[in-house]
Structure formats: structure tokens, C-alpha cells
Design an enzyme around this catalytic site. Structure first.
Site, PDB file in Angstrom:
ATOM      1  CD  GLN A 195      -7.713  20.601   7.611  1.00 21.67           C
ATOM      2  OE1 GLN A 195      -7.161  19.545   7.332  1.00 21.67           O
ATOM      3  NE2 GLN A 195      -7.313  21.759   7.110  1.00 21.67           N
TER       4      GLN A 195
ATOM      5  CE1 TYR B 259      -8.610  29.138  -3.483  1.00 22.20           C
ATOM      6  CE2 TYR B 259      -7.437  30.555  -1.933  1.00 22.20           C
ATOM      7  CZ  TYR B 259      -7.690  30.144  -3.229  1.00 22.20           C
ATOM      8  OH  TYR B 259      -7.016  30.747  -4.271  1.00 22.20           O
TER       9      TYR B 259
ATOM     10  CD  GLU C  40     -14.932  26.103  -0.820  1.00 23.34           C
ATOM     11  OE1 GLU C  40     -14.886  25.233  -1.712  1.00 23.34           O
ATOM     12  OE2 GLU C  40     -13.944  26.445  -0.135  1.00 23.34           O
TER      13      GLU C  40
ATOM     14  CB  CYS D 268      -0.886  -0.021   1.251  1.00 25.71           C
ATOM     15  SG  CYS D 268      -1.892   1.456   1.475  1.00 25.71           S
TER      16      CYS D 268
ATOM     17  CB  CYS E 218      -2.289  20.761   2.542  1.00 22.47           C
ATOM     18  SG  CYS E 218      -2.965  21.063   0.887  1.00 22.47           S
TER      19      CYS E 218
END
Length: 465
Positions: free
Chosen positions: A296, A325, A346, A79, A422
Site C-alpha cells: 500500500q 489477492y 496471489e 499534471c 480501491c
């Protein structure tokens, strides 16, 4: 041209962590990317030349790093989800912080202060509140599987294997999700095989069962979304089985996807049993989360992330804040009580609808939420209508901000920008463009995803004059 030959590189010392969760060594002056190893390992690898670098696979462990630990997951090494599970968690944190430093230094090339110590995740297993699985009639088969050809079951439910769009790794136990989630997934897979239902064939574009999405919240809600290629008696049978077997699922839903790809963001979600949403809680704030809305995936660390973002923003009661966002409005609502006004923008309409409901649920009336493509609606007329921001909080997707959005931020010149990212590489690129008018005064990494290379990063930018 013929196939590139593989070469055996012996006694390769792994010296650093690199891109995409791989680690790196060097051979004849070129970088060698190797998965599932740890800096400090010495290995023999079978490597293939790719332009100016090599990609290698371990054939023998010569000696093990002091930072190597025993992976908990039986699927590790096949994986591609937890590429750092064999690395001690303290060293994972070290390399995540180093990743931010390297991106800011090499890509950004702007001055920045000493990076604050990365905030570790309290839980390093079982932290994900959302997980997506794929049904396939072409599961990955080990040598042991192939030896049992007479009783071979080719159908599986699990994760896509790296670089193989049509094959999945059948998952028996994922340590990133809850025990209940593992039980639910396995029961649905076993029921479907027992009923001889067809699993999706990506090449032929046929099969009834396509995807399974499971979400859970800190309030105890469970949401399950089944994705079928069509609605028929067999589909109804699956949903009835899930409803009767797992009454703890508070939102049982399904989607009909007849497209070639697995994306369902543009498709209707049908409620089969329970609610059409789940509820999340963060401190005293409650959030409605619709099936396709972003939230999240590590709820405990999200609180850390938002708390530090709010502290760095240092919002004053007279200030107007823009939350770019905004998703379901989590950050906007988190900081609203400190501000005069907050405007959230958004792209996903359903998320904006949720954000508006969330404001009502929490009795917060100094927020506005607007749906639209950021690069198209974040204009002078928009600023004229909603007011000029003193502070901008931005949390864009991995690709970062559109150049037009950056240009508009420079034009309206807020006092402070809190950039949550991120992807510190695109964050560094964007900050470099903003650095003509802004200076970075704080950098705070947060680990949201243990055992992966991913790291969230918060940067505070102050206007120069």
C-alpha cells in the site's frame, strides 16, 4: 465528418464532483465535465459535445466556491495527478464518501446500512511511499518555454500528461512524495542532461533512459529502480553516480526494458548496490518488500485499513480464513494470530515468495501462501486441499473479482466476507452478485489518497442463513 465545434458556456455553476476527478455542471439538460474546479464555482467554459455530455475547460472564473483553496503544487492544472488539490480537504472527504454511496445505490441496488464516516488521512502531503517517473525527450513546453527557443531543453523526467502517451510533464517538486525523493529525482535528471544522455522517445522507440521508480519505507529504507533500454557504460555511469551521491539508498537496482511498453513486471531486476529488497513495519509485524511487489502506497493509512478490516472480520480462534489477492501477505499476516489458519492466494509469484519469507520473519506458522491465477486455482479441489473457509477477506485490483471467483465464493458459502476495494464501482457490482446469499452489514470508507478522487472502501457481508 468535420471536427466537432466547441461552444462557450457562460456562468456554468459547478454542482457536484464527478468521474475521473472532474467536477460537473449542467447545460441544456446535459452534464458538463470540467477539470480543476470545485462544486460551488461559477465559470465560463469552452466545451465540446461528446455523445450525451460535454467536456469543458475553464476560460474564466466568474466566482469562487467557499470550498476552494490555493493549490500547493506549482504543477497543478497541468499534471493530472492531484485533480482535487484546489478543494478543501474536508470537502474531498465528503465527495469520496458520496462516491461510495452513489455507486452502491446506482450500481449495486442492494440494501446497505448507513455508511460509517470516512477515515481521513493524517497526512495529506508527502504520504506516498512509491512513485514512478518517466524519462522523455518530448517534455511538455509552456509558452514561456517556447519563447526561449535558443536554449530550449526538450528532455524531461516526470509524469505522463493525460491522454498524451509520448509527452511528460517535467516535475520539479511533487508534494506527494518526500523531500529526499524530490532531491534524488532532480539530481538524476540534471546528471543525465549534463552527460548528454538520451531520454526515451516513445514514438521512435529509442533512447537510453526510460523510467525511475522510487520507494521508501517507514523503517528508513530507500529503494531506487532505474529502467534502461540497454546496459552499457552510460547506464553504469548513471548507477555509479546514484550510488556515490545518495548512500542512503539501501536498495539500488536496475531493469533492462527493450519492449515497446513501460511494464516491467515480467522482467528481471538486477541489484547494483545494497539489498535486493526493503523492509516495512506495521505494528509489531515486519515485511520484506521486493522491487516489483505491491505494498500500500500510504503506509499510515494501510494500518487504518487493515485494522478496520480485521475488526469487521471478527475472526475467532477456531476459524479458517482465506485472503484472496494477498499480495505480500500483509492482511493475511495481520489477522493470522486471531485465526486457526489463513490461506493467502496471489497471482504474482515474487509477492508470494515475499509473503512466505514475511511469515518466517514474524514467526507465524499458521499461514499458507499459494501462487496462481485466482479464477483458475480457486476450485473445489483447492478447497478440499486447504480446507473450507469460515471467513474470506478479498482485496482485488480495480477491475474487481472474476465472475468464477464470485461463483465459487457463493458455492462454498463462508459465514463472513470482508471486501476491501480501491474501486467502489466494481465492488458494488460484485456485491450485487453476492447479495443473493449475503447482506451488507457494515461499510467503512478510508481515504488513502488525498487530493485525488480515489477512495478505499471496506464492506462486511454476512451470510443470510
Amino acid at each position: 465528418m468535420g471536427k466537432k465545434k466547441e461552444i462557450l458556456i457562460e456562468n456554468l455553476e459547478i454542482t457536484d464532483a464527478g468521474a475521473e476527478g472532474n467536477c460537473i455542471g449542467r447545460h441544456d439538460g446535459a452534464v458538463v465535465f470540467v477539470p480543476f474546479v470545485v462544486p460551488g464555482d461559477v465559470v465560463d467554459v469552452l466545451a465540446k459535445k461528446k455523445h450525451s455530455y460535454y467536456e469543458g475547460k475553464v476560460t474564466r472564473m466568474v466566482s469562487c466556491s467557499a470550498d476552494r483553496v490555493e493549490p500547493r503544487c506549482s504543477h497543478f492544472g497541468i499534471c493530472g495527478g492531484c485533480k482535487w488539490q484546489q478543494m478543501a480537504y474536508e470537502r474531498q472527504l465528503f465527495y469520496k464518501q458520496k462516491q461510495v454511496f452513489d455507486h452502491f445505490t446506482r450500481i449495486g441496488k442492494f440494501p446497505f446500512p448507513e455508511i460509517s464516516p470516512i477515515i481521513a488521512s493524517a497526512e495529506i502531503f508527502g504520504y506516498r511511499n512509491k512513485i514512478e517517473y518517466t524519462f522523455s525527450d518530448r517534455k511538455w513546453l509552456s509558452k514561456a518555454d517556447l519563447e526561449k527557443a535558443d536554449e530550449l531543453e526538450t528532455r524531461g523526467l516526470g509524469f505522463h500528461l493525460p491522454s498524451l502517451f509520448d509527452k511528460i510533464l517535467n516535475i520539479d517538486h511533487c508534494h506527494l512524495h518526500s523531500e529526499k525523493g524530490n532531491l534524488i529525482r532532480n539530481a538524476i535528471r540534471d546528471y543525465a542532461i549534463g552527460q548528454n544522455l538520451t531520454f526515451w522517445h516513445a514514438r521512435k522507440q529509442e533512447g537510453l533512459l526510460r523510467n525511475l521508480i522510487l520507494r521508501r519505507s517507514t523503517t528508513g529504507d530507500y529503494m531506487l529502480i532505474m529502467v534502461f533500454s540497454e546496459w552499457n557504460k552510460q547506464s553504469e555511469g548513471v548507477m555509479s553516480f546514484i550510488r556515490d551521491t545518495f548512500p542512503e539508498i539501501t536498495s539500488l537496482m536496475y531493469v533492462i526494458n527493450q519492449k515497446p511498453n513501460d511494464s516491467i513486471s515480467d522482467l528481471e531486476t538486477f541489484t547494483y548496490a545494497g539489498k535486493d529488497h526493503m523492509m516495512e513495519q506495521m505494528r509489531d509485524l515486519r515485511f520484506k518488500v521486493s522491487p516489483l511487489a505491491f505494498y500500500q502506497t500510504n503506509a499510515a493509512q494501510a494500518l487504518q485499513l487493515y485494522s478496520h478490516a480485521a475488526n469487521l472480520a471478527a475472526i475467532q480462534p477456531h476459524e479458517c480464513v482465506y485472503d484472496l489477492y494477498t499480495g505480500t501477505g500483509t492482511i493475511a499476516l495481520f489477522v493470522a494470530r486471531n485465526a486457526k489458519k489463513v490461506v493467502g492466494i496471489e497471482y504474482v509469484l515474487s509477492a508470494v515468495e515475499d509473503a512466505k519469507v514475511n511469515a518466517q520473519i514474524n514467526n507465524i506458522d499458521n499461514v499458507e501462501f499459494v501462487a496462481g491465477d485466482m479464477a483458475k486455482i480457486f476450485t473445489d479441489s483447492f478447497i478440499g486441499l486447504h480446507g473450507k473457509p469460515d471467513v474470506i477477506i478479498t482485496d482485488p485490483p480495480r477491475a474487481g473479482m472474476h465472475p468464477q471467483v464470485i461463483a465459487q465464493i457463493l458455492k462454498i458459502a463462508p459465514h463472513r466476507i470482508v471486501y476491501v476495494s480501491c474501486n467502489s464501482a466494481t465492488q458494488a457490482r460484485d456485491i450485487s452478485l453476492l447479495s443473493e446469499s449475503y447482506v451488507v452489514t457494515a461499510v467503512q470508507p478510508v481515504d488513502m489518497f488525498p487530493h485525488t478522487q480515489h477512495v478505499e472502501n471496506i464492506s462486511l457481508l454476512q451470510r443470510k442463513n
